[in-house]
Structure formats: C-alpha cells, structure tokens
Write an enzyme that holds these catalytic residues in place. Structure first.
Site, mmCIF file in Angstrom:
data_model
loop_
_atom_site.group_PDB
_atom_site.id
_atom_site.type_symbol
_atom_site.label_atom_id
_atom_site.label_comp_id
_atom_site.label_asym_id
_atom_site.label_seq_id
_atom_site.Cartn_x
_atom_site.Cartn_y
_atom_site.Cartn_z
ATOM 1 N N ASP A 104 -54.429 -23.894 -51.298
ATOM 2 C CA ASP A 104 -54.701 -25.366 -50.572
ATOM 3 C C ASP A 104 -54.041 -26.401 -51.148
ATOM 4 O O ASP A 104 -54.012 -26.574 -52.380
ATOM 5 C CB ASP A 104 -56.246 -25.475 -50.448
ATOM 6 N N SER A 152 -56.412 -29.614 -43.641
ATOM 7 C CA SER A 152 -56.712 -28.198 -43.698
ATOM 8 C C SER A 152 -57.196 -27.467 -42.581
ATOM 9 O O SER A 152 -57.025 -26.211 -42.485
ATOM 10 C CB SER A 152 -57.410 -28.087 -44.994
ATOM 11 N N ASP A 203 -66.120 -25.767 -46.260
ATOM 12 C CA ASP A 203 -65.304 -26.630 -45.913
ATOM 13 C C ASP A 203 -63.950 -26.145 -44.878
ATOM 14 O O ASP A 203 -64.055 -24.687 -44.618
ATOM 15 C CB ASP A 203 -64.358 -26.824 -47.359
ATOM 16 N N THR A 205 -61.034 -24.675 -44.690
ATOM 17 C CA THR A 205 -60.044 -23.796 -44.566
ATOM 18 C C THR A 205 -61.117 -22.254 -44.543
ATOM 19 O O THR A 205 -60.935 -21.559 -43.420
ATOM 20 C CB THR A 205 -59.488 -23.397 -46.217
ATOM 21 N N GLU A 346 -59.063 -18.309 -51.439
ATOM 22 C CA GLU A 346 -58.696 -19.660 -51.507
ATOM 23 C C GLU A 346 -58.660 -20.249 -52.893
ATOM 24 O O GLU A 346 -59.778 -20.165 -53.353
ATOM 25 C CB GLU A 346 -59.101 -20.410 -50.517
ATOM 26 N N ASP A 351 -55.491 -28.425 -53.792
ATOM 27 C CA ASP A 351 -55.406 -29.882 -53.053
ATOM 28 C C ASP A 351 -56.158 -30.715 -53.621
ATOM 29 O O ASP A 351 -55.825 -32.100 -53.570
ATOM 30 C CB ASP A 351 -56.114 -29.128 -51.824
ATOM 31 N N HIS A 355 -54.876 -34.446 -54.107
ATOM 32 C CA HIS A 355 -55.750 -35.778 -53.717
ATOM 33 C C HIS A 355 -56.109 -36.921 -54.756
ATOM 34 O O HIS A 355 -55.770 -37.999 -54.735
ATOM 35 C CB HIS A 355 -57.010 -35.430 -52.847
ATOM 36 N N HIS A 395 -50.453 -26.574 -46.474
ATOM 37 C CA HIS A 395 -49.641 -28.207 -46.783
ATOM 38 C C HIS A 395 -49.480 -28.327 -48.174
ATOM 39 O O HIS A 395 -50.032 -27.699 -48.985
ATOM 40 C CB HIS A 395 -50.290 -29.138 -46.068
HETATM 41 ZN ZN LIG Z 1 -55.570 -28.034 -47.312
HETATM 42 ZN ZN LIG Z 2 -56.509 -31.815 -48.766
#
Ligand SMILES: [Zn+2]
Ligand SMILES: [Zn+2]
Ligand SMILES: *[C@@H]1O[C@H](CO)[C@@H](O)[C@H](O)[C@H]1NC(C)=O
Ligand SMILES: *[C@@H]1O[C@H](CO)[C@@H](O)[C@H](O)[C@H]1NC(C)=O
Length: 608
Positions: A104, A152, A203, A205, A346, A351, A355, A395
């Site tokens: 992620d 996501s 979450d 995903t 995952e 990710d 962030h 992404h």
């Molecule tokens: Zn994501």
């Molecule tokens: Zn994110």
C-alpha cells in the site's frame, strides 16, 4: 458455452483470444486449403488411395479446428482483460493457489530509496537489489472513477471487482450497487481464503475483499461482514492483522465501535477461533496447529511500524511471520481438496510512512514487505500445487523524491541514506513518546528540562539527530496551531537526508507490478490499468465474479442490528450512500486552490 451456440460460430476477435491459439487456427484454416488446391491432377486409381487418406486428414483437421474454436468460445465466457494473453506459461488447469500482495502506497522511488538504504547499512555492493526488483514485470495505472489520484478504497475495489469506483468505495460501484469480489467468488467456488495485513483488518484494502460499504469509514459494518454477517455468509477463512477495536463492544476498554455489539462473539458464533496476542499466535506453531476459520487481531488499531516493532517482537508478529503462518495453514487446509486457496497479504503501512513523510519508517516497511514476498516465493517453490504470486501497489503515497532542494542556491546531486540509518524509531513513535512524557513524567518540568528531554532522548537517542537547532526544538515543544509534532520530527529527518515529499496524501504515479514469474502472470507484463490486475486475479482462478455481483444485488436487505428486513431500502446494508453532492464519476475542476488557506485548515482527519 451455452447449448444453442454453434460450435462453428464466427471466430472471436483476436483481441479477446489467445495469440498462440489464433496463430494455430490460421495455420489450420488457410495453410491446408492452399496446398490442396495446388496439387496436380492424377488418375482415378490414385484418387482411390488418396481419397481415404484425404478423408482421414480432413477429419483430423476438423477435430482440431472444432477444439480450437471451442476453446475460444469457452474463453469468451470468462471475464478477461481486453488484452488477455496467457503467454508462455499458460495457466494451470487443475488445482491452483493465488497469492496477491499489496504494497500500500509504495511507488517506484520507495524501492530506489530502500535499495540504497540497505546497501549502506549492510555494506552491500551497488548492484545489490531487493527480491522484489528481481520479479518486476510491469506497472499499473491507478486513477479512480472520480479522481486522477485514488485512495486505497477505490484502488482495492479495482483489484477485487475489476471495476473503477469512487474514492472511499468499498467494493461498490459508482451507482452504489455492490460488486462481487475475487475473494467472495473464490470462496463460493470452493477455495479457502485469507487476509493478512499490518493495519486494521477493517481498513480499506482488506475491507474491499470481504465486505461492501458505501464509505470506507463504515468500519463497524465492515467488521461485522468480515466476521460472517455478510449477504453470502462467512467468506474469509483466515484473518491475521490488527484492528480489534472495531470488534469490541463500546463498553469494553480499547473499543472504537459506536455501538455495544460484540463482534468477537459474533465471529465465534460463526466458527472463528479468535486470538489476540503473541502467545496465542506462537501456539499456532507456524500454522501447523492452526484451525480454520481463524481470526487473529494483534493490535487495537495498527501493528506498529517495523522500525518500532523490532524492539517489541515479543508483542507483535511480523508481516513475514503472519504470511508464513497463513500459507502453512491454508496449504494444510486444502491438502485434500480439489480447490486451492486465495490469500491477500498487505504491507499496509508503507502507505502510513508515506502519509507521515517519514523515510526512515518507510525503508523498514519496504524491507519487511520484501521479506514477506520472499517467503511467499519460497512457499511456491516448495509446494506441489501450482500457484502464482502477484504483487502491486494501489497507488503511490507522499510524492516521494529521492533528492531535495534545501536552499535557493542550485542543489547538489545527492541524498543521504545514513540519516535514515541513524533513526531507531519512527516519527509516529517519538511523537507519541513526547506526548506521554509531557502528560506524565515531565509534566512538572520547566521548559529547559523539557527541551533537554526532546534534544537528548528523542532527537539524539531515538532519531540519531545531534545537530537540532534551538528553533527546531522549540517548535517541537510549542508547535504552531494545527502543526503535528509527528510531521515535524519526520521533516527533520527528511531535510537532513535530502529526501523530498510533495504531499501528505497520495499521488497519481504509476506503481510497479511484481510476480513470481512473468511466465505465470503473462497478461500483466507491461503497463496495465489497475482493473486489469483485478481481472487477472479472477481469471487466474477461473472465477465468475459477475455471478457473485448478481447474488449480492438480490441479497436480503439488512437492518443495522443484523436482522433481515424486507422493508429497508435496497442496499441499505452497505450504509448511507455518499449523497448526491459527492461526485462518484468524472473529474474535478480548478477552484483557485493555490491560495493559502486559513490556519485552522490543518488537514486533520484525512483518510488514507
Ligand atoms: Zn492505499
Ligand atoms: Zn494512504
Ligand atoms: C465492470 O467491468 C467490466 C469489465 O471491464 C465491464 O464490462 C463493466 O461494464 C463494468 N461495470 C461497470 C458498472 O462499470
Ligand atoms: C454504546 O452503544 C449503545 C448502543 O449500542 C449506545 O446507546 C451508547 O450510547 C454507546 N455508548 C457510547 C459511550 O458510545
């Protein structure tokens, strides 16, 4: 194929059919005919002999042509990406396993940054690369139905449903109807299914594989569906990760549910063996002693970043350990069955490091993901059942740049991995430690004592920064309104390492696709749409995802308390729709957002 379709129906467009088959078919249809037409005329006696031979040859050709056409017809009825080519390796015809990994928020620069970091810290040569790098097969384009920059939820919906949807959508389409997922279709087809994550299992995903919600924020409902209160019944056999707070009633400490439903109890009623600590995880003995269905939730919310988890290994299992345990468990469970398993793993918090613009946390997350990837490869090599591993990102996060201009003067060409290596902890960890200190041990200290604590303990010892300025330390103790301490710590590392970030959110960069071998994931070689990845997953297992969509659309409507109701509005079980003011398709336009915003617009409460 259906009964009333002719076996000799026109050939499907070569776009939809296999190139190899099309070539074979052309040779059969054209080649033979031309040679026969060119044969010289002979006497009748000769024709008597040739007649028998020719009849045998024509019959053989006819059988082959029929077989090829039939194959095309069968392939046409399966959902396939428009450029489907089951290239060199073909796909297995019998029992098979599919492991899908999601990194992620990991963009190509995360790989470059991590490679250089590891070469430095482990004294490796400049051509040393990650296991992932050796399995690169292509890229994925990531936009969603309503933005060039996906979140996501829309990203995972492209993987699960092979359809674009809007940011925030949990396996629902832009019209707010549910779309069947690869995991649900696998379960209904007799496969065993699993989800392994390092964030909350509710979450976006993991949610997209085993639940449907109009908004990713409906995590209480997502937990219920994952626990088996789902229109199709329980669809996941194995869950390992974090996020137990959405499974605990609001009267319990550590709950983040809005209501007093006990979802652990619900899961138990649906057969789940529930565990929530390292001791219970270790008792699974790497999966040899695990019983399905299994739900292991090892953190209230996220499992700590790997950079912090390493020193709490007795509390939290690593991604690699969870992946290995899941593989052994699912492999044992399917030993005697006709179908194999589908497992999603995952690296959820690559990710989060993006962030937080925290490069030190991110390189450890990527290395942890690489180790889990290697563990899956090892499993596939040893296992008798054919299988494929496909890994990609939903992404990029952070707009990461492995270079940063610090001053108005022209920059030097470099970035400094040593700075990342000096950090013992994440900025998330250090910021939480500072908050605790100010609330407890240090609450009666004066500013100079508090600053000494920040300088010596947090910056020097935990982050390896020994040249902090007074301004930096002061900003950490008295952050400006709306400024997060976590971001300040991360920025101190990034600036020193000359690592750049363009956003605390996501970006539209293409992301990499990796596979156990390009041969086995041939349709994904090259540059793909993220929905092609989803189509590949369903196609590899020969799943009928559309049939699942139909079942979901006709599912009984449920009330919030889980009781069936026929009076409710259709699809109410997926929570309130986003509302007519939110665009679920088409792109936004310019609103003059370059202007500075007011201080109270801190971007707080943003979702990943
Ligand atoms: Zn994501
Ligand atoms: Zn994110
Ligand atoms: C979903 O994807 C399939 C395959 O690409 C496509 O045929 C279908 O129209 C899509 N459905 C919607 C509602 O977009
Ligand atoms: C807990 O949930 C119940 C309903 O399930 C609700 O009435 C109550 O207000 C909730 N309590 C808190 C503190 O949120």
């Amino acid at each position: 194929m259906t009964g009333n379709e002719s076996l000799l129906a026109p050939r499907p467009s070569s776009e939809l059919s296999s190139i190899r088959n099309a070539e074979e078919e052309d040779a059969l249809l054209t080649g033979e005919r031309t040679t026969r037409r060119n044969e010289p005329r002979r006497g009748l006696g000769f024709w008597g002999q040739v007649g028998t031979f020719a009849w045998a040859a024509i019959a053989t050709i006819l059988v082959i042509v029929l077989a090829v056409v039939y194959q095309h017809e069968a392939a046409k009825n399966r959902r396939a990406p428009s450029h489907e080519v089951w290239g060199p390796g073909g796909k297995p015809t019998g029992k098979r396993n599919l492991i899908f990994m999601v990194s992620d928020g990991m963009g190509p620069t995360s790989l470059s940054m991590t490679r250089s970091f590891r070469q430095l810290t482990e004294s490796l040569p400049i051509d040393d690369i990650l296991v992932l790098d050796k399995h690169y097969i292509g890229q994925s384009r990531t936009r969603s139905s309503n933005s060039l920059v996906t979140d996501s939820a829309a990203g995972a919906t492209a993987f699960t449903c092979a359809n674009k949807s809007y940011n925030g959508a949990i396996s629902v389409l832009p019209d707010h109807s549910p779309c069947g997922t690869v995991l649900e279709a696998a379960k209904l087809a007799g496969y065993h299914t699993g989800l392994v994550v390092t964030t909350r299992i509710t979450d976006a995903t993991p949610a997209c594989f085993a639940s449907h919600a109009n908004l990713r924020q409906y995590e209480d409902s997502i937990a219920e569906q994952e626990a088996g209160e789902h229109p199709l019944g329980r669809v996941v056999d194995l869950i390992l990760g974090g996020g137990r707070c959405h499974f605990l009633p609001n009267s319990t400490e550590g709950s983040c549910r809005a209501d007093d439903r006990d979802i652990v109890e619900l899961a138990s009623q649906n057969g789940f063996h529930y565990l929530q600590d390292r001791t219970a995880f270790d008792a699974l003995n790497g999966g040899a002693k695990a019983k399905l269905p299994l739900m292991g939730l090892f953190a209230e919310k996220d499992i700590p970043f790997e950079i912090d988890r390493r020193s709490q290994n007795d509390v939290y299992p690593s991604l690699e350990e969870m992946a290995r345990t899941a593989l052994t468990t699912l492999s044992e469970a399917t030993r005697d069955s006709e179908q194999g398993f589908f497992l999603m793993i995952e690296g959820s918090r690559i990710d989060h490091a993006g962030h937080g613009n925290d490069p030190a946390a991110q390189v450890h997350e990527v290395i942890a993901f690489d180790k889990a990837f290697a563990a899956v490869l090892e499993f596939l090599e040893k296992d008798d059942t054919p299988g494929v591993l496909v890994s990609t990102s939903d992404h990029e996060t952070g707009g990461l740049a492995a270079a940063r201009q610090l001053h108005t003067s022209y920059p030097e060409y470099l970035w400094l991995p040593r700075i990342l290596a000096n950090a013992e902890h994440s900025s998330e960890y250090v910021a939480a430690k500072l908050s605790n200190h100010l609330l407890e041990a240090g609450k009666h200290d004066d500013d100079s004592k508090k600053k000494a604590y920040i300088r010596k303990t947090l910056l020097e010892k935990d982050l390896g920064i020994s040249d902090a300025t007074d301004e930096e330390v002061n900003a950490l103790l008295h952050p400006e309104e709306g400024v997060s301490r976590q971001y300040l710590f991360a920025d101190m590392i990034s600036r020193r390492a000359q690592i750049g970030w363009s956003t605390h959110g996501h970006s539209a960069a293409d992301v990499n696709i990796y596979a156990s071998s390009s041969k086995d994931a041939w349709p994904l070689v090259g540059n793909n749409e993220n929905t092609d990845v989803g189509a590949f997953l369903a196609n590899y297992l020969d799943l009928d995802v559309d049939a699942v969509t139909k079942r979901l659309k006709s599912a009984a409507y449920w009330t919030a308390s889980g009781e069936e109701s026929t009076t409710q509005e259709k699809y109410n079980w997926m929570g309130d729709p986003v509302g007519s003011t939110v665009r679920t398709e088409g792109l936004d336009t310019y609103h003059g957002d370059f202007k500075k915003r007011s201080l109270d617009d801190c971007g707080c409460g943003a979702v990943h």
